[in-house]
Structures are given as C-alpha cells and as structure tokens.
Design a protein around this motif. Structure first.
Motif, mmCIF file in Angstrom:
data_model
loop_
_atom_site.group_PDB
_atom_site.id
_atom_site.type_symbol
_atom_site.label_atom_id
_atom_site.label_comp_id
_atom_site.label_asym_id
_atom_site.label_seq_id
_atom_site.Cartn_x
_atom_site.Cartn_y
_atom_site.Cartn_z
ATOM 1 N N ASN A 11 0.837 -1.207 0.000
ATOM 2 C CA ASN A 11 0.000 0.000 0.000
ATOM 3 C C ASN A 11 0.872 1.258 0.000
ATOM 4 O O ASN A 11 0.537 2.254 -0.644
ATOM 5 N N LYS A 14 2.717 1.856 -3.433
ATOM 6 C CA LYS A 14 1.908 2.528 -4.471
ATOM 7 C C LYS A 14 2.247 4.013 -4.509
ATOM 8 O O LYS A 14 2.327 4.627 -5.578
ATOM 9 N N GLY A 50 -5.423 4.959 12.003
ATOM 10 C CA GLY A 50 -4.226 4.257 12.462
ATOM 11 C C GLY A 50 -3.624 3.309 11.458
ATOM 12 O O GLY A 50 -3.190 2.207 11.802
ATOM 13 N N SER A 66 -4.500 4.436 0.466
ATOM 14 C CA SER A 66 -3.471 4.464 -0.583
ATOM 15 C C SER A 66 -3.998 4.885 -1.953
ATOM 16 O O SER A 66 -3.378 5.706 -2.639
ATOM 17 N N GLN A 98 -9.020 -3.212 -3.462
ATOM 18 C CA GLN A 98 -9.208 -3.119 -2.013
ATOM 19 C C GLN A 98 -10.130 -4.201 -1.462
ATOM 20 O O GLN A 98 -9.997 -4.592 -0.311
ATOM 21 N N GLU A 102 -6.397 -7.225 -2.374
ATOM 22 C CA GLU A 102 -5.561 -6.924 -1.202
ATOM 23 C C GLU A 102 -5.916 -7.757 0.029
ATOM 24 O O GLU A 102 -5.020 -8.268 0.706
ATOM 25 N N TYR A 164 0.912 -5.181 -4.980
ATOM 26 C CA TYR A 164 0.939 -6.503 -4.333
ATOM 27 C C TYR A 164 1.057 -7.661 -5.322
ATOM 28 O O TYR A 164 1.514 -8.733 -4.953
HETATM 29 N N1 LIG Z 1 -7.136 0.538 2.835
HETATM 30 C C1 LIG Z 1 -5.899 1.034 3.343
HETATM 31 C C2 LIG Z 1 -5.169 -0.113 4.024
HETATM 32 C C3 LIG Z 1 -3.972 0.371 4.790
HETATM 33 C C4 LIG Z 1 -3.340 -0.736 5.592
HETATM 34 O O1 LIG Z 1 -3.904 -1.830 5.800
HETATM 35 N N2 LIG Z 1 -2.125 -0.465 6.058
HETATM 36 C C5 LIG Z 1 -1.399 -1.413 6.842
HETATM 37 C C6 LIG Z 1 -0.003 -1.572 6.273
HETATM 38 S S1 LIG Z 1 -0.057 -2.171 4.611
HETATM 39 C C7 LIG Z 1 -1.262 -0.877 8.263
HETATM 40 O O2 LIG Z 1 -1.110 0.304 8.469
HETATM 41 N N3 LIG Z 1 -1.289 -1.781 9.233
HETATM 42 C C8 LIG Z 1 -1.021 -1.426 10.574
HETATM 43 C C9 LIG Z 1 -2.204 -1.360 11.445
HETATM 44 O O3 LIG Z 1 -3.315 -1.670 11.001
HETATM 45 O O4 LIG Z 1 -1.983 -0.997 12.613
HETATM 46 C C10 LIG Z 1 -5.040 1.630 2.237
HETATM 47 O O5 LIG Z 1 -5.209 1.231 1.084
HETATM 48 O O6 LIG Z 1 -4.238 2.528 2.509
#
Ligand SMILES: N[C@@H](CCC(=O)N[C@@H](CS)C(=O)NCC(=O)O)C(=O)O
Length: 198
Positions: A11, A14, A50, A66, A98, A102, A164
């Motif tokens: 993410n 990108k 977060g 993203s 999404q 993903e 990904y």
């Molecule tokens: N839908 C979001 C998903 C973002 C996401 O899942 N980020 C993950 C890392 S790839 C994250 O921050 N995980 C840590 C957490 O949830 O605390 C996007 O596309 O930005």
C-alpha cells in the motif's frame, strides 16, 4: 509533502511508485507497524484510522487510503484519465483491489513476510489462497484484452494492482499460469522512471 509509510508495504509502495513516475519530491517518514507506531497517539492525531500510508501536505491536510493518495498525486497527469468512462474503469480496478485482491494477497504476504508464517496463522494464510487466485484470474482475463488494465497506456489502476501482484510469491502465490500478468509486470518495470520496492 510528507509520506508516512513502510517501504515493504505494498500500500505504501503505491505512493512511492506514483511519486517516482511523476518525479515529485517528498519526505519519507518510516512508520514501524510491528512496533505499534500506527497506533501511537501522535500518529492517531494525524490519521485516526491508524494505518499507513498517509500523505501530509504542506497545508497540513492529511490524506489516508493508498488509492485516494495515488489519485490525488496523479491528478492532471496522464496516469489519471479525465474521460469519465476511463476514470470509472480506473476506479473499478482500485475498488476491486481493495475488496477482492488486497484482503487475500496482501494479507497472506503479511502473514508470511512480516510474521514469518507462525503456526497459529497457518489456517488463516491458507484461507487466502482461493480468493487471491480468483483475483489473479480476473486480472489475467482483462490483460488478455488490453496492454494495461485500462486500455493501452499506464494508469493509476496499474499502480494500485501492481503493488501486491508483483510480490505475490511472498504470500505463496505463483504466477506460472498467468502469462499476461507476467507480461504486464515486465511492461511496468520497463518504465524509465520505475522504482523497485525495497
Ligand atoms: N485501505 C488502506 C489499508 C492500509 C493498511 O492496511 N495499512 C497497513 C499496512 S499495509 C497498516 O497500516 N497496518 C497497521 C495497522 O493496522 O496498525 C489503504 O489502502 O491505505
């Protein structure tokens, strides 16, 4: 512009790839998700959900998600079509990414690459395979018909899906039955401003 992210996250990649293709300068701020930095009060003050990536503009505005960030960065460039139908097709692929790509491929990769495939996540990991391959099937069908996901030129739809897909082997997915996806990956890597994931 400041990008908060982790270079190994698709993410976040990108955003890096979009910025590289557009040759836009930015400051990268590393956020360690395994250390819980996305849940720290200072980070939550910037982005209440977060999660990384986030983009902080010089105005102080913050954008999360993203694909929304990618589209903001690509606005008025040839990566984001103006034509309403082409734009809808781009967004169609980004929503697909999404909801149908993903959650399978990125999550399996997270369990394997970040967590080291622990025993207690093995069932979860295996449960991602069917959905991941279904998503690859959908991409393969489209790439049989067009050079890129939306027509004959690179768009942000390709960036959103490339992130990904090109590292899907790290989540246990093989591309041996997907010649068009392999061709498309090579095509994107050939771009003169392409930057690899770390
Ligand atoms: N839908 C979001 C998903 C973002 C996401 O899942 N980020 C993950 C890392 S790839 C994250 O921050 N995980 C840590 C957490 O949830 O605390 C996007 O596309 O930005």
């Amino acid at each position: 512009m400041k990008v908060y992210g982790d270079a190994v996250s698709g993410n976040c990649y990108k955003i890096q790839l979009t910025l590289a293709l557009l040759e836009k300068p930015y400051q990268w701020i590393h956020v360690d998700i395994l250390k819980g930095e996305t849940k720290a009060p200072t980070f939550l003050a910037l982005s209440p959900n977060g999660k990384i990536p986030i983009l902080e503009l010089s105005s102080g505005d913050v954008i999360s998600e993203s694909n929304a960030i990618v589209n903001y960065l690509a606005y008025s460039s040839n990566l984001l079509p103006e034509d309403p139908l082409a734009l809808a097709k781009v967004q169609q692929w980004q929503f697909f990414e999404q909801y149908s790509h993903e959650p399978y491929i990125a999550v399996a990769r997270y369990i394997e690459k970040y967590l080291g495939l622990p025993e207690d996540r093995l069932e979860d990991y295996k449960s991602k395979q069917e959905g991941g391959y279904r998503a690859l099937d959908v991409m393969e069908q489209q790439l049989l018909k067009s050079k890129f996901l939306v027509g004959e030129t690179l768009t942000v739809a390709d960036i959103s899906l490339f992130a990904y897909t090109h590292v899907c082997h790290e989540g246990g997915f093989a591309l041996s039955n997907y010649p068009e996806i392999k061709r498309w990956i090579k095509e994107i890597k050939k771009h003169p401003k392409y930057t690899p994931m770390e």
